[in-house]
Each structure stands twice: as C-alpha cells, then as structure tokens.
Write an enzyme that holds these catalytic residues in place. Sequence first.
Site, PDB file in Angstrom:
ATOM      1  N   THR A  88       1.015  -3.063   8.956  1.00  0.00           N
ATOM      2  CA  THR A  88       1.324  -4.178   9.858  1.00  0.00           C
ATOM      3  C   THR A  88       1.706  -5.448   9.117  1.00  0.00           C
ATOM      4  OG1 THR A  88      -0.956  -4.970   9.914  1.00  0.00           O
ATOM      5  CG2 THR A  88      -0.313  -3.334  11.592  1.00  0.00           C
ATOM      6  N   GLY A  89       1.409  -5.517   7.834  1.00  0.00           N
ATOM      7  CA  GLY A  89       1.606  -6.745   7.061  1.00  0.00           C
ATOM      8  C   GLY A  89       0.415  -7.679   7.150  1.00  0.00           C
ATOM      9  N   ARG A 124       0.991 -31.817   5.635  1.00  0.00           N
ATOM     10  CA  ARG A 124       0.296 -30.712   6.303  1.00  0.00           C
ATOM     11  C   ARG A 124      -0.050 -29.596   5.317  1.00  0.00           C
ATOM     12  NH1 ARG A 124       4.454 -31.433  11.214  1.00  0.00           N
ATOM     13  NH2 ARG A 124       3.410 -33.226  12.163  1.00  0.00           N
ATOM     14  N   GLY A 136      -3.163  -7.056   6.996  1.00  0.00           N
ATOM     15  CA  GLY A 136      -4.278  -6.896   6.066  1.00  0.00           C
ATOM     16  C   GLY A 136      -3.941  -7.357   4.667  1.00  0.00           C
ATOM     17  N   ARG A 149       5.426  -0.678   9.596  1.00  0.00           N
ATOM     18  CA  ARG A 149       5.355   0.026  10.888  1.00  0.00           C
ATOM     19  C   ARG A 149       5.767  -0.880  12.049  1.00  0.00           C
ATOM     20  NH1 ARG A 149      -0.110   2.361   8.736  1.00  0.00           N
ATOM     21  NH2 ARG A 149       0.641   4.275   7.769  1.00  0.00           N
ATOM     22  N   ARG A 162       6.826 -34.917   6.307  1.00  0.00           N
ATOM     23  CA  ARG A 162       5.606 -34.724   7.091  1.00  0.00           C
ATOM     24  C   ARG A 162       4.997 -33.345   6.851  1.00  0.00           C
ATOM     25  NH1 ARG A 162       9.665 -33.505  10.807  1.00  0.00           N
ATOM     26  NH2 ARG A 162       9.198 -31.762  12.195  1.00  0.00           N
ATOM     27  N   HIS A 163       5.840 -32.383   6.490  1.00  0.00           N
ATOM     28  CA  HIS A 163       5.345 -31.032   6.232  1.00  0.00           C
ATOM     29  C   HIS A 163       4.519 -30.987   4.943  1.00  0.00           C
ATOM     30  CE1 HIS A 163       7.870 -29.856   9.525  1.00  0.00           C
ATOM     31  NE2 HIS A 163       8.944 -30.290   8.892  1.00  0.00           N
ATOM     32  N   HIS A 190       8.641 -25.318   6.556  1.00  0.00           N
ATOM     33  CA  HIS A 190       7.560 -26.165   7.046  1.00  0.00           C
ATOM     34  C   HIS A 190       6.227 -25.953   6.353  1.00  0.00           C
ATOM     35  CE1 HIS A 190       9.584 -27.139  11.172  1.00  0.00           C
ATOM     36  NE2 HIS A 190      10.378 -27.351  10.144  1.00  0.00           N
ATOM     37  N   ASN A 191       5.984 -24.752   5.830  1.00  0.00           N
ATOM     38  CA  ASN A 191       4.681 -24.451   5.236  1.00  0.00           C
ATOM     39  C   ASN A 191       4.741 -24.239   3.728  1.00  0.00           C
ATOM     40  OD1 ASN A 191       4.694 -22.482   8.062  1.00  0.00           O
ATOM     41  ND2 ASN A 191       3.381 -24.283   7.951  1.00  0.00           N
ATOM     42  N   CYS A 211       2.419  -3.730   4.022  1.00  0.00           N
ATOM     43  CA  CYS A 211       1.486  -2.672   4.419  1.00  0.00           C
ATOM     44  C   CYS A 211       1.908  -2.246   5.821  1.00  0.00           C
ATOM     45  CB  CYS A 211       0.025  -3.121   4.341  1.00  0.00           C
ATOM     46  SG  CYS A 211      -0.531  -4.334   5.552  1.00  0.00           S
ATOM     47  N   ASP A 226       0.860  -1.169   0.000  1.00  0.00           N
ATOM     48  CA  ASP A 226       0.000   0.000   0.000  1.00  0.00           C
ATOM     49  C   ASP A 226       0.907   1.234   0.000  1.00  0.00           C
ATOM     50  OD1 ASP A 226       0.947   0.255   2.612  1.00  0.00           O
ATOM     51  OD2 ASP A 226      -1.022   0.070   3.550  1.00  0.00           O
TER      52      ASP A 226
END
Length: 149
Positions: free
Chosen positions: A71-72, A140, A74, A113, A136-137, A102-103, A69, A12
């Site tokens: 806070t990151g 998931r 939104g 900010r 295993r990841h 892992h993800n 943005c 943004d």
Amino acid sequence: MSDNKRIALSSDHAALDLRQVIVDHITALGWEAVDIGPKTTESTHYPKHGKAAAELVASGDCRFGIILCGTGQGIMMAANKVAGIRCGVCTDTFSARMIRQHNDANMLSIGVRVVGEGLALDIVDAFLTADFEGGRHARRVDMIEAPEA
C-alpha cells in the site's frame, strides 16, 4: 537546490518488479539509482527497508528516496521514524507535486497494489520535477521538524 542526483530506492518483496521499472526510469532521466534491495521475491519486512532508505536520505548520501510496499503506507511510516525525513504516500500526481512544493518531502512512497506502472512513473516524475516553494511553507516544515530537535 542540491546538485546531489542520487536517489535511494527500496521496497518489500511485493514491489520488486515496480521498483526495478522505477530504477530504469529515473536512470534514463539522469538520476543515479541507489537500489538497496531486496533482490529476490522471498518474503521480507518493509520496516527495515523503509528505514534503510531513509537513513541514506537523512545522511545526505542521497537527495531523495523512493520506497514501495503493498500500500505504500507501512514502509512510509517506518521511513518517517528517521529524523529529518518527510515522506508521503502518493496515489496521484497532484499529491506528489504538493508534497515537494509545500512539505519539502525528501521521500516518496508508492503502493504497488494501489497504482499501476504507468501512474507510478507519472507520480515519480511529478515528485522529481517539483521544487519546494519555501515562504510560508518553510515555517510549516520547521513546525513539522521541531519535535526532532
């Protein structure tokens, strides 16, 4: 591992300056920055910017996305509405490595900010240098994506 070296970047209006620093940083590392804006500090809406970057990643045009943005949070929420996107907000390098390892995160969100420039670049580096561990990841990650099927 993909040989796609393109990274979508968007933010943004609040994160314009840090986004440019990140563009310069990843370019110096050999990545191709696909900076989709915005280009001015005129007030704009983070959801459209998060979605636009996520669509480039989901389509395969870009391997990763980095979005920013205040806070990151939104912009991350907007990106995660796009099927195939796994985006996390990171305020530290450990989390940035873990969302990749892992993800299998394909997008990173940073709050301008919340973290300063030096830490933001360290977070980007941790994200870009970590590899998904699979095993295993992978099961998931499949569970995360199952509702999209």
